[in-house]
Design an enzyme around this catalytic site. Structure first.
Site, PDB file in Angstrom:
ATOM      1  N   LYS A 110       0.827  -1.216   0.000  1.00 19.26           N
ATOM      2  CA  LYS A 110       0.000   0.000   0.000  1.00 19.26           C
ATOM      3  C   LYS A 110       0.859   1.262   0.000  1.00 19.26           C
ATOM      4  O   LYS A 110       0.476   2.269  -0.588  1.00 19.26           O
ATOM      5  CB  LYS A 110      -0.953   0.010   1.202  1.00 19.26           C
ATOM      6  CG  LYS A 110      -2.031  -1.062   1.107  1.00 19.26           C
ATOM      7  CD  LYS A 110      -3.426  -0.472   1.240  1.00 19.26           C
ATOM      8  CE  LYS A 110      -4.483  -1.487   0.850  1.00 19.26           C
ATOM      9  NZ  LYS A 110      -5.431  -1.791   1.897  1.00 19.26           N
ATOM     10  N   LYS A 192      -4.005 -11.401  -6.414  1.00 20.76           N
ATOM     11  CA  LYS A 192      -5.197 -11.637  -5.585  1.00 20.76           C
ATOM     12  C   LYS A 192      -6.382 -10.825  -6.106  1.00 20.76           C
ATOM     13  O   LYS A 192      -6.210  -9.671  -6.502  1.00 20.76           O
ATOM     14  CB  LYS A 192      -4.863 -11.198  -4.158  1.00 20.76           C
ATOM     15  CG  LYS A 192      -5.906 -11.501  -3.138  1.00 20.76           C
ATOM     16  CD  LYS A 192      -5.578 -10.834  -1.816  1.00 20.76           C
ATOM     17  CE  LYS A 192      -5.804  -9.348  -1.870  1.00 20.76           C
ATOM     18  NZ  LYS A 192      -5.684  -8.632  -0.628  1.00 20.76           N
ATOM     19  N   LYS A 195     -10.582  -5.167  -5.518  1.00 16.43           N
ATOM     20  CA  LYS A 195     -11.227  -4.098  -6.282  1.00 16.43           C
ATOM     21  C   LYS A 195     -10.200  -3.116  -6.837  1.00 16.43           C
ATOM     22  O   LYS A 195     -10.428  -2.484  -7.851  1.00 16.43           O
ATOM     23  CB  LYS A 195     -12.235  -3.359  -5.397  1.00 16.43           C
ATOM     24  CG  LYS A 195     -13.471  -4.197  -5.129  1.00 16.43           C
ATOM     25  CD  LYS A 195     -14.598  -3.372  -4.592  1.00 16.43           C
ATOM     26  CE  LYS A 195     -14.290  -2.776  -3.255  1.00 16.43           C
ATOM     27  NZ  LYS A 195     -14.379  -3.680  -2.110  1.00 16.43           N
TER      28      LYS A 195
HETATM   29  P1  TYM Z   1     -10.658  -6.714   3.676  1.00 18.19           P
HETATM   30  O1  TYM Z   1     -11.781  -5.737   3.855  1.00 18.19           O
HETATM   31  O2  TYM Z   1      -9.592  -6.365   2.701  1.00 18.19           O
HETATM   32  O3  TYM Z   1     -11.216  -8.138   3.289  1.00 18.19           O
HETATM   33  C1  TYM Z   1     -12.256  -8.749   4.010  1.00 18.19           C
HETATM   34  C2  TYM Z   1     -12.033 -10.255   4.107  1.00 18.19           C
HETATM   35  O4  TYM Z   1     -11.999 -10.836   2.797  1.00 18.19           O
HETATM   36  C3  TYM Z   1     -10.808 -11.597   2.633  1.00 18.19           C
HETATM   37  N1  TYM Z   1     -10.376 -11.483   1.219  1.00 18.19           N
HETATM   38  C4  TYM Z   1     -10.120 -12.523   0.421  1.00 18.19           C
HETATM   39  N2  TYM Z   1     -10.175 -13.855   0.630  1.00 18.19           N
HETATM   40  C5  TYM Z   1      -9.863 -14.661  -0.408  1.00 18.19           C
HETATM   41  N3  TYM Z   1      -9.501 -14.211  -1.629  1.00 18.19           N
HETATM   42  C6  TYM Z   1      -9.431 -12.885  -1.889  1.00 18.19           C
HETATM   43  N4  TYM Z   1      -9.076 -12.447  -3.103  1.00 18.19           N
HETATM   44  C7  TYM Z   1      -9.755 -11.971  -0.833  1.00 18.19           C
HETATM   45  N5  TYM Z   1      -9.788 -10.619  -0.745  1.00 18.19           N
HETATM   46  C8  TYM Z   1     -10.169 -10.347   0.525  1.00 18.19           C
HETATM   47  C9  TYM Z   1      -9.810 -10.969   3.584  1.00 18.19           C
HETATM   48  O5  TYM Z   1      -8.782 -11.885   3.923  1.00 18.19           O
HETATM   49  C10 TYM Z   1     -10.693 -10.608   4.766  1.00 18.19           C
HETATM   50  O6  TYM Z   1     -10.873 -11.719   5.606  1.00 18.19           O
HETATM   51  N6  TYM Z   1      -7.750  -5.755   7.644  1.00 18.19           N
HETATM   52  C11 TYM Z   1      -8.928  -6.462   7.206  1.00 18.19           C
HETATM   53  C12 TYM Z   1     -10.179  -6.048   7.950  1.00 18.19           C
HETATM   54  C13 TYM Z   1     -10.117  -6.124   9.435  1.00 18.19           C
HETATM   55  C14 TYM Z   1     -10.181  -7.322  10.199  1.00 18.19           C
HETATM   56  C15 TYM Z   1     -10.131  -6.907  11.556  1.00 18.19           C
HETATM   57  C16 TYM Z   1     -10.288  -8.668   9.870  1.00 18.19           C
HETATM   58  C17 TYM Z   1     -10.018  -5.078  10.312  1.00 18.19           C
HETATM   59  N7  TYM Z   1     -10.035  -5.536  11.572  1.00 18.19           N
HETATM   60  C18 TYM Z   1     -10.171  -7.823  12.611  1.00 18.19           C
HETATM   61  C19 TYM Z   1     -10.323  -9.596  10.928  1.00 18.19           C
HETATM   62  C20 TYM Z   1     -10.260  -9.170  12.249  1.00 18.19           C
HETATM   63  C21 TYM Z   1      -9.158  -6.182   5.733  1.00 18.19           C
HETATM   64  O7  TYM Z   1      -8.708  -5.207   5.214  1.00 18.19           O
HETATM   65  O8  TYM Z   1     -10.003  -7.037   5.104  1.00 18.19           O
END
Ligand code: TYM
Length: 325
Positions: A110, A192, A195
């Protein structure tokens, strides 16, 4: 056991979010106490439009409900409504080694992507995530592969805190699915699904049949024409096979057999039909909820109260143990 996981309200949820995380949430909420914040404070670490954020927060809440999260069983709320997330995050800042933050893959990626907006929030992002998790005395965190490193850091922070100030937090574990933990982009199966790679990269969970057809039929495949799972040599078709397998509950082996001697086009057409069938209920439910914003806001309000009780209790302990008055 207590479960916690969150998603950033950055617009449409995609099939990667579903297969990596939400599908597990739906199973877990049947038998466990689940906490699912919409993590708006994480979403503001990259450039954004305040008006869009407000809209996206409600849209994410609607999506949670449309996908089957049950507000009677799971606590669904907006992270910023519980001030303890930011309070705990600050306190954890004081014990988190800078070197650990600087080696995080997501931070490195990022900070390259947003060179002109390299704010401290982007670096400290995993501390806020640790606060989300530790605040609720979480046992399991169901997430995709990309969050594994942040989970490891959360455990390091919890251990450090407990060693320094006495046992205060539980030791949370990541729950990463065997299949689907990293769904790849449709237009570039070496990256991966996300968006940020543009609209051709991902398939929304609420896509209509026309969009599903367009995105799947134009998904990048590989040279040759056999339908075979081989992520190294055939990343495109392997990714589509995983998606097919997880939405149909058929094993990859079964699918390879079913599509033996058949071409990519036929395979893709069947995948389109499967996704139309499986995503249709999500789209229908979401449409119904879109005109019931007052009801959705009420759910968030009621659930915030439940989350607040848990958060306040941990924070009282934290303040006491750290020597704050
Ligand atoms: P975020 O919003 O990017 O994604 C949400 C969840 O979706 C999963 N994910 C994927 N899994 C498989 N293949 C993909 N291409 C893919 N893209 C996204 C992510 O692994 C995630 O589980 N930092 C986290 C949000 C967060 C969080 C937390 C998660 C904040 N606090 C506490 C767990 C516990 C995030 O940005 O997820």
């Amino acid at each position: 056991m207590r479960i916690l996981s969150g998603i950033q309200p950055t617009g449409e949820l995609h099939i990667g979010n579903y297969l990596g995380a939400i599908k597990q949430w739906l199973e877990l909420q049947k038998n466990h106490e689940c906490v699912f914040p919409i993590v708006d404070l994480h979403a503001i670490t990259v450039p954004y439009n305040p008006k869009d954020l407000q809209k996206n927060i409600i849209e994410t809440a609607i999506s949670y409900l449309a996908l089957g999260l049950d507000p009677e069983k799971s606590i669904i709320f907006v992270q910023s409504k519980i001030k303890e997330h930011t309070e705990l995050s600050w306190l954890l800042n004081t014990i988190t080694p800078l070197s650990e933050l600087e080696r995080m893959t997501q931070y490195k990626e990022k900070s390259r992507q947003f060179k002109k907006n390299l704010n401290a929030g982007l670096l400290n992002y995993p501390i806020l995530m640790a606060a989300d998790i530790l605040l609720y005395q979480t046992d399991l965190v169901p997430v995709g592969k990309d969050q594994e490193q942040h989970l490891e850091l959360t455990r390091v922070i919890a251990k450090k805190f407990n060693n320094r100030f006495g046992k205060t937090f539980k030791d949370p574990k990541a729950l990463i699915p065997k299949e689907g933990a990293k769904i790849m982009a449709l237009n570039n199966p070496k990256k991966k699904m996300s968006k940020s790679l543009g609209p051709q990269a991902y398939l929304s969970l609420f896509a209509d049949p026309k969009e599903i057809q367009k995105k799947i039929m134009s998904a990048v495949t590989d040279p040759g024409k056999t339908i075979k799972y081989d992520p190294k040599k055939k990343p495109g078709i392997s990714n589509l096979l995983i998606i097919f397998s997880l939405f149909s509950s058929k094993s990859i082996k079964e699918l390879e057999k079913k599509f033996k001697n058949k071409g990519y086009a036929e395979f893709k057409k069947e995948l389109v039909n499967l996704l139309i069938l499986k995503l249709e209920p999500f789209r229908r439910k979401k449409k119904g909820l879109e005109s019931r914003e007052v009801y959705v806001r009420e759910i968030l309000f009621q659930n915030t109260k439940k989350a607040q009780v848990l958060a306040s209790s941990t924070m009282e302990e934290v303040r006491k143990n750290m020597g704050l008055i």
